[in-house]
Motif scaffolding. Sequence first.
Motif, mmCIF file in Angstrom:
data_model
loop_
_atom_site.group_PDB
_atom_site.id
_atom_site.type_symbol
_atom_site.label_atom_id
_atom_site.label_comp_id
_atom_site.label_asym_id
_atom_site.label_seq_id
_atom_site.Cartn_x
_atom_site.Cartn_y
_atom_site.Cartn_z
ATOM 1 N N GLN A 123 8.446 -15.123 11.817
ATOM 2 C CA GLN A 123 7.915 -15.078 10.449
ATOM 3 C C GLN A 123 6.445 -14.654 10.464
ATOM 4 N N ASP A 124 5.661 -15.230 11.366
ATOM 5 C CA ASP A 124 4.243 -14.861 11.454
ATOM 6 C C ASP A 124 4.068 -13.373 11.742
ATOM 7 N N LEU A 142 0.931 -12.374 19.371
ATOM 8 C CA LEU A 142 1.268 -13.723 18.916
ATOM 9 C C LEU A 142 1.774 -14.593 20.063
ATOM 10 N N ASP A 148 9.313 -19.476 13.857
ATOM 11 C CA ASP A 148 8.012 -19.483 13.178
ATOM 12 C C ASP A 148 7.194 -18.259 13.556
ATOM 13 N N LEU A 149 7.252 -17.881 14.815
ATOM 14 C CA LEU A 149 6.481 -16.716 15.248
ATOM 15 C C LEU A 149 7.077 -15.412 14.721
ATOM 16 N N VAL A 190 4.817 -11.437 8.594
ATOM 17 C CA VAL A 190 3.750 -11.665 7.611
ATOM 18 C C VAL A 190 2.531 -10.813 7.964
ATOM 19 N N ARG A 191 2.229 -10.725 9.248
ATOM 20 C CA ARG A 191 1.090 -9.889 9.667
ATOM 21 C C ARG A 191 1.356 -8.411 9.398
ATOM 22 N N ARG A 243 6.053 -27.223 16.795
ATOM 23 C CA ARG A 243 4.795 -26.816 16.170
ATOM 24 C C ARG A 243 4.233 -27.930 15.290
#
Length: 165
Positions: free
Chosen positions: A38-39, A67, A35-36, A42-43, A147
Amino acid sequence: MFDDKKSLARDLFERNQRAILRYFTRKVGRDAAPDLVQDAFVRVLGRGQLEAVADPPALLQKIAINLARDFARKRKTETALLRPGQELDDAPSDEAPPEERMEHDRKSRLLDSAVDALPPRCREVFELSMEDMSVAEIARRLGISDRMVRKHLAHAMQICRAALD
């Protein structure tokens, strides 16, 4: 221009995905790492003018570090705040004044009603946490991510605290 940014982002992803995943796995654990990752990407994509960035891998690395820090800070806060049932841990003794016992009973009923009103999965996560199961144990048992367990717990605690206020 959009194609340049898209190909630059794709190249950045292909070259750095494994390293960033390893970094997050070391820092936050295997369950939260994807998930991180991907985050982080995305950022990077959300930044305007990616093609103007002098060193995109360094930018990605800095975003990943931030992150991971945010995640650790959030986990620490959640651990401190998400101790279900702490409001009612200490039932009054038989010698306590009647008003204190009545107030405890009132809060117990309010909390029971709030828990009953939770969405089914959220209630299930909350009830498992009341059995002193860890976030990871709940996630494994229910087949969801750590999460998601934390999100359910945060929602449940928000509802329960609001009911007690």
